[in-house]
Design an enzyme around this catalytic site. Structure first.
Site, PDB file in Angstrom:
ATOM      1  CD  GLU A 279      -0.286   5.066   1.750  1.00  0.00           C
ATOM      2  OE1 GLU A 279      -1.496   5.195   2.034  1.00  0.00           O
ATOM      3  OE2 GLU A 279       0.714   5.193   2.256  1.00  0.00           O
ATOM      4  CG  LEU A 280       6.495   6.746  -0.391  1.00  0.00           C
ATOM      5  CD1 LEU A 280       5.782   5.567   0.619  1.00  0.00           C
ATOM      6  CD2 LEU A 280       7.796   6.980  -0.064  1.00  0.00           C
TER       7      LEU A 280
ATOM      8  CB  VAL B 236      -1.170   0.036   1.248  1.00  0.00           C
ATOM      9  CG1 VAL B 236      -1.809   1.191   1.327  1.00  0.00           C
ATOM     10  CG2 VAL B 236      -2.017  -1.127   1.104  1.00  0.00           C
ATOM     11  CB  CYS B 237       3.836   2.261   1.947  1.00  0.00           C
ATOM     12  SG  CYS B 237       2.962   2.339   3.539  1.00  0.00           S
ATOM     13  CB  THR B 238       4.791   0.641  -3.195  1.00  0.00           C
ATOM     14  OG1 THR B 238       5.493  -0.474  -2.221  1.00  0.00           O
ATOM     15  CG2 THR B 238       5.558   0.862  -4.321  1.00  0.00           C
TER      16      THR B 238
END
Length: 220
Positions: A48-49, A44-46
């Site tokens: 987002e960034l 998920v963070c990938t």
């Protein structure tokens, strides 16, 4: 001690993918968006960034810098950048803070003191609370805080919308209603008398005894 809106954002020194920074000095005279991640190489963070990298120009138009933080060493961040760019097509050219001792995550009340002092051996679930967004003003005060669960990707378009509201309401004595978008009507605050509202905004509509709407003020 918990952080709250209008508290001074804790200052710190840290290593980043762009080199060492002192946070308040790095913010300068503009706004900053600090967004945190529980661990590098998480799905998920990938996403987002990568999305945030595509918004860098939009934040820059609002005199706002973006900076990421994960409780991993900077060298991991550099490796992660390739995956982020491959997925999103956007180059990550904003700084990412390394926090391998968990010091900044604790400073911003994202991890308890009992979490230890190393990111080694910690899983994303161990760091699940490191999923926050802080909008910080030129006065170094916290203007907005949001915290999401790991399974829910954040809506960074909403951060842009909120930043527009924060900057507008800091300049004029107005507030923005639910679902407000730039250019739409705003609310005259209770601190402004009817007479003063006419002087400031030209006119207003009294919707309820305590709710007055007016056109969004603009510079000039």
């Amino acid at each position: 001690m918990s952080l709250r809106i209008n508290d001074t954002a804790p200052d710190f020194k840290a290593d980043t993918t762009d080199g060492p920074i002192a946070f308040h000095e790095w913010i300068g005279d503009g706004y900053a968006v600090l967004f945190s991640h529980p661990k590098d190489f998480t799905p998920v963070c990938t996403t987002e960034l990568g999305y945030m990298a595509g918004l860098k120009a939009d934040f820059a138009q609002r005199n706002a810098k973006m900076i990421g933080i994960s409780v991993d060493p900077v060298e991991n961040h550099h490796k992660w950048k390739a995956d982020i760019e491959q997925l999103s097509g956007n180059k990550v050219d904003y700084p990412m803070i390394g926090d391998p001792t968990l010091a900044i995550a604790k400073l911003y009340d994202m991890l308890p003191a009992s979490a230890g002092n190393s990111s080694e051996g910690r899983t994303p679930a161990d760091n699940a609370t490191v999923r926050s967004v802080f909008v910080i003003g030129p006065d170094k005060k916290i203007k907005l805080m949001l915290t999401y669960p790991m399974s829910t990707g954040r809506n960074f378009d909403e951060i842009l919308r909120a930043l527009d509201s924060i900057q507008l309401t800091a300049k004029y004595q107005v507030a923005t209603p639910v679902q407000w978008q730039p250019g739409e009507d705003v609310i005259v605050t209770a601190a402004v008398s009817d007479e003063d509202a006419i002087k400031r905004f030209g006119s207003f509509e009294r919707v309820l005894p305590y709710l007055r709407k007016t056109k969004q003020p603009t510079a000039g």
